[in-house]
Design an enzyme around this catalytic site. Structure first.
Site, short mmCIF file in Angstrom:
data_model
loop_
_atom_site.label_atom_id
_atom_site.label_comp_id
_atom_site.label_asym_id
_atom_site.label_seq_id
_atom_site.Cartn_x
_atom_site.Cartn_y
_atom_site.Cartn_z
N SER A 53 -53.96 -1.98 -14.70
CA SER A 53 -53.75 -2.20 -16.13
C SER A 53 -54.05 -0.92 -16.91
O SER A 53 -53.46 0.12 -16.62
CB SER A 53 -54.61 -3.38 -16.59
N ASP A 156 -46.14 -11.04 -13.99
CA ASP A 156 -47.03 -10.31 -14.88
C ASP A 156 -46.47 -10.35 -16.30
O ASP A 156 -45.43 -9.76 -16.58
CB ASP A 156 -47.17 -8.86 -14.41
N HIS A 190 -51.09 -10.53 -13.31
CA HIS A 190 -51.71 -9.31 -13.80
C HIS A 190 -53.17 -9.24 -13.36
O HIS A 190 -53.97 -10.09 -13.74
CB HIS A 190 -51.64 -9.28 -15.33
#
Length: 367
Positions: A53, A156, A190
């Site tokens: 991320s 995601d 994610h």
């Protein structure tokens, strides 16, 4: 609608801070990284980086800025270098200065802005060459020898696959396609991807560590370093907490970095063996204040480190809410790494506050 969105972000940050009070660091006594580095013998040509991320965006920045000293990178849910600096037609809708970051490089905006452009790869390539010519980053020709491992989850919702596709295209502007391993998982969402720890693979929720029956840490390390010895059990005595404030000005809150950071030093490395260095960067809402020691003990790196003479550095960020009248683009609600400029205009070059801190940590260990 936009105000409501940012109000939710602030609420998440406040709730995360309250939750973080329940967690206790592995060690309450912070050591000195310089002292810890004295017995170490690290090969200066064996340094790599990875992240998830915001940590993935930051890993790309570190890899590009110090390409002469980095041999490879692992990127889980990230995007191309200087992505957030790009200019797009719809940016006039946004008074916060965060349209590109929230609507193009990630998809974290309200539904009104979901129809947005993909990252401009040509812009990122031009910026890389421009900043290299200005001496603010290393010459990108060094990227040609690097190895990269990329991972994108089809589910995601925050950094969708098309953003990672843009990163793949960016990399191919500077390195051979065969140097890139790009994994697309149809079931993943994610988060940091593990083989046996964390929440369901399809989740995009804190602590953003997901069991997808895939050892991402092992896969990316083997893409970068080649074949490795089978992982073994990590030793808690080899995980150290150090004071990372020695590498930045703690009086400047905009750097948004924690007092503590962590490092895993395998037994063989403590005894003088020639070792490698890997920097593992957590994502938003994964700092120790918010999820305790989960990232730097459960992300999967340490077991590989112990059996492969690999030192793993775990720098840490912290939440920065800014002053009362600070623009949203100049705050850090969720303890993200700076890849859009909240710490200053030089966030993505050698003059950047966080970049300088990470570079100094690397130097302290390698030297």
């Amino acid at each position: 609608m936009l105000n409501t969105f940012f109000s939710k972000l602030k609420l998440v940050a406040k709730l995360s801070l309250l939750t973080g009070l329940m967690f206790i660091s592995v060690s309450s006594k912070a050591e000195s990284l310089v002292e810890l580095s004295k017995p170490l013998n690290i090969d200066p040509e064996q340094t790599s980086v990875s992240g998830v991320s915001s940590g993935a965006f930051m890993a790309v920045q570190l890899q590009i800025i110090y390409s002469q000293n980095i041999m490879g990178a692992g990127v889980i849910a990230g995007g191309p270098y200087r992505c957030a600096a790009g200019k797009y037609l719809a940016r006039w809708l946004d008074f916060t200065g965060m349209y590109t970051m929230l609507s193009v490089c990630t998809h974290t905006t309200p539904a009104l802005w979901k129809r947005s452009a993909n990252p401009d790869v040509d812009f990122s390539v031009r910026e890389t060459k421009r900043l290299a010519q200005a001496g603010l980053i290393d010459d990108p020709t060094y990227l040609a020898r690097q190895k990269v491992w990329m991972f994108s989850g089809a589910k995601d919702p925050l950094v969708p696959t098309q953003v990672m596709d843009s990163l793949n295209a960016y990399y191919q502007s500077f390195m051979p396609a065969e140097n890139i391993a790009y994994i697309k998982n149809p079931n993943a969402s994610h988060g940091m991807i593990t083989d046996s720890y964390g929440g369901a693979c399809k989740l995009a929720l804190p602590p953003f560590i997901n069991d997808c029956d895939l050892d991402a840490a092992g896969a990316l390390l083997q893409q970068i370093y080649g074949s490795l010895h089978t992982k073994t059990e990590a030793k808690s005595t080899n995980l150290h907490t150090f004071d990372q404030q020695a590498f930045f000005d703690p009086k400047d809150p905009s750097i948004s970095m924690h007092r503590n950071a962590h490092i895993y030093i395998p037994t063989a490395c403590k005894n003088g063996a020639r070792c490698k260095l890997h920097i593992a960067l957590h994502g938003c809402s994964q700092t120790e204040d918010l999820i305790g020691d989960m990232f730097y003990t459960q992300a999967g790196y340490n077991a590989w480190a112990e059996s492969n003479n690999l030192i793993v550095l775990y720098p840490q960020t912290k939440v920065w809410l800014g002053a009362s009248f600070t623009a949203d683009a100049q705050r850090n609600f969720q303890a993200c790494w700076d890849w859009w400029g909240y710490s200053g205009e030089h966030y993505a070059d050698k003059q950047g506050k966080q970049i300088r801190a990470l570079g100094q940590m690397m130097n302290a260990l390698v030297n």
